[in-house]
Scaffold this active site. Structure first.
Site: not given
Length: 486
Positions: A344, A434
């Site tokens: 991310c 994630h």
């Protein structure tokens, strides 16, 4: 045992409040949720407001604190935003992004702290009562300490919730810090009489050594408050995810560090506003893998892989990497062939540039590390959703997205995950998804790239077993805890 044939069975809520932050509230609530779920009780966790950059995404795409997500798993309940209706995500020393019922609220983010209560209490109250209607038992967690008298006028998370729920409240002190009896007495005396009346017992948490060392302290405390000490919970090592504490991850990694000289060595960079680092717990738990948390500049020559975790403020995190010298070390590690892995915000840092035309992180453009041929632009709309994707090397994988960035890849970055969720360029990997390391096949593949010869374990099964173990360990020292009819 709950009367499961009677859907109207209701028990008084249990609430855990603490004398201080890090007294062990989240840990105890998690243990209680699993204990009562194992007794057949339909139980749900609740925390009115949390401050954490360690967030999770619910099945319906809403954002809540990671601790409440794990507590829902402990309760064997579906994680929901109403279990933690207000989430504050720090972005600077005096600014936090405000998430209400799982969605970013820009208006409240710009509203001063002390004037938010009128806007948030109704949301908290409705969320609480909806859980009380739908579950037999709600286990509530406070925040910080109810003794913070300077914050009482804006309280929406501690004793105002206790009074609203008419809960059985237990006040917890971290005895390992010292001064536990003074903390308990002082906190109790800071409460209003109607709040004191809700306190059912004191809990001494994180105790080490011989219980005889407590002497007559518990009798002394009861004489002054009328409240018994109902549990002395020992310091319990555990493998549960920690909430927003990189130091806890570092300590856990130190405890788990293998003795083999040729363990696979992984570095995780701990820059300001690093987030969602509990997703690396499965790496810590694998035998033959040594994980180190790196806070300051040091040579990364001995590491097989370097991980850049997510960040709540990517521009500040990247600037800190450069100012502290770690950016140069990451570049050197990449040039010698170490696996560089960004998640991310960490992936965005590895790219060519990060643009912020809407001023979400201060505006402007900042150059990335240039190790991955991607460019990111921050967008006002925040993406929060669970996803299934195709990994080129592994096949089907699952995880979650939580980001403002829109990333475009250049020709040198080839797909690693489908749907624009991840890219690979030689020994550099960047992903938006994630929790991939909790996917057994992905973790097996990733570690094998580093020469690991082990067999990846099922992390979800391991977590479930650990929740059972922790619940049993806590309740062995809290044998008198009973549910009372609502």
């Amino acid at each position: 045992m709950a009367d499961l044939a009677n859907p109207r069975t209701r028990y008084k809520p249990i609430m855990i409040v603490g004398c201080t932050s890090s007294a062990g509230k989240s840990f105890l609530v998690t243990a209680l949720c699993r204990h009562f779920a194992n007794q057949g009780v339909r139980v749900a966790p609740f925390k009115a407001q949390n401050m954490s950059n360690n967030a999770a995404v619910t099945p319906d795409g809403l954002e809540i604190g990671r601790a409440q997500f794990v507590q829902a798993l402990a309760a064997r309940a579906r994680p929901e935003a109403r279990m933690q209706p207000v989430l504050l995500k720090p972005q600077a020393e005096t600014r936090s992004q405000v998430i209400v019922l799982g969605r970013y609220d820009p208006r409240l983010t710009d509203t001063p702290w002390l004037t938010r209560k009128p806007h948030l209490w109704g949301v908290v109250r409705e969320s609480l009562h909806s859980l009380l209607r739908d579950f037999e038992l709600v286990v509530i967690e406070g925040a910080g300490s109810p003794a913070e008298v300077n914050l009482r006028s804006g309280d929406i998370v501690n004793m105002r919730v206790a009074l609203e729920a008419n809960a059985d409240v237990y006040l917890v002190a971290d005895i390992d810090r010292g001064g536990a009896f003074a903390h308990l007495l002082g906190t109790f005396l800071c409460l209003a009489p109607e709040e004191q009346a809700l306190i059912r017992g004191f809990v001494l948490n994180k105790f080490r050594g011989d219980p005889m060392l407590l002497g007559d302290g518990m009798d002394w405390l009861r004489e002054r408050t009328g409240v018994p000490t109902v549990a002395v919970v020992p310091m319990l090592a555990h493998g549960l995810p920690e909430e927003d504490d990189i130091a806890a991850l570092a300590a856990r990694a130190d405890r788990a560090r293998p003795s083999e000289e040729r363990a696979i060595r992984v570095a995780i960079l701990a820059y300001p506003y690093a987030s969602n680092f509990d997703e690396f717990d499965p790496l810590v738990d694998e035998p033959g893998v040594s994980v180190s948390v790196i806070r300051h500049r040091q040579p990364l020559d001995d590491f097989d892989a370097v991980i850049l975790p997510g960040s709540k403020h990517t521009a500040v995190s990247l600037s800190a990497l450069r100012a502290g010298g770690l950016a140069a070390e990451v570049w050197r590690a990449a040039q010698r062939g170490a696996l560089i892995h960004g998640v991310c915000g960490g992936m965005q840092m590895l790219g060519r540039a990060l643009r912020d035309p809407h001023g979400l992180e201060g505006g402007g453009e900042i150059a990335g590390l240039g190790l991955l041929d991607v460019t990111t632009e921050l967008a006002p709309a925040k993406v929060t959703q669970q996803r299934e994707a195709h990994c080129v090397e592994v096949g089907s994988v699952t995880g979650y997205e939580i980001h403002h960035g829109v990333t475009v890849a250049g020709p040198r970055a080839r797909p690693h995950l489908s749907d624009g969720l991840g890219w690979r360029q030689d020994n550099v990997i960047g992903i938006y998804l994630h929790d991939l390391f909790k996917h057994t096949a992905y973790r097996q593949w990733w570690l094998a790239q580093l020469g690991w010869q082990g067999r990846a374990q099922d992390w979800h099964a391991r977590l479930d077993a650990e929740l059972d173990r922790v619940a049993q360990a806590v309740m062995a020292h809290w044998p008198g805890l009973m549910l009372r009819p609502a």
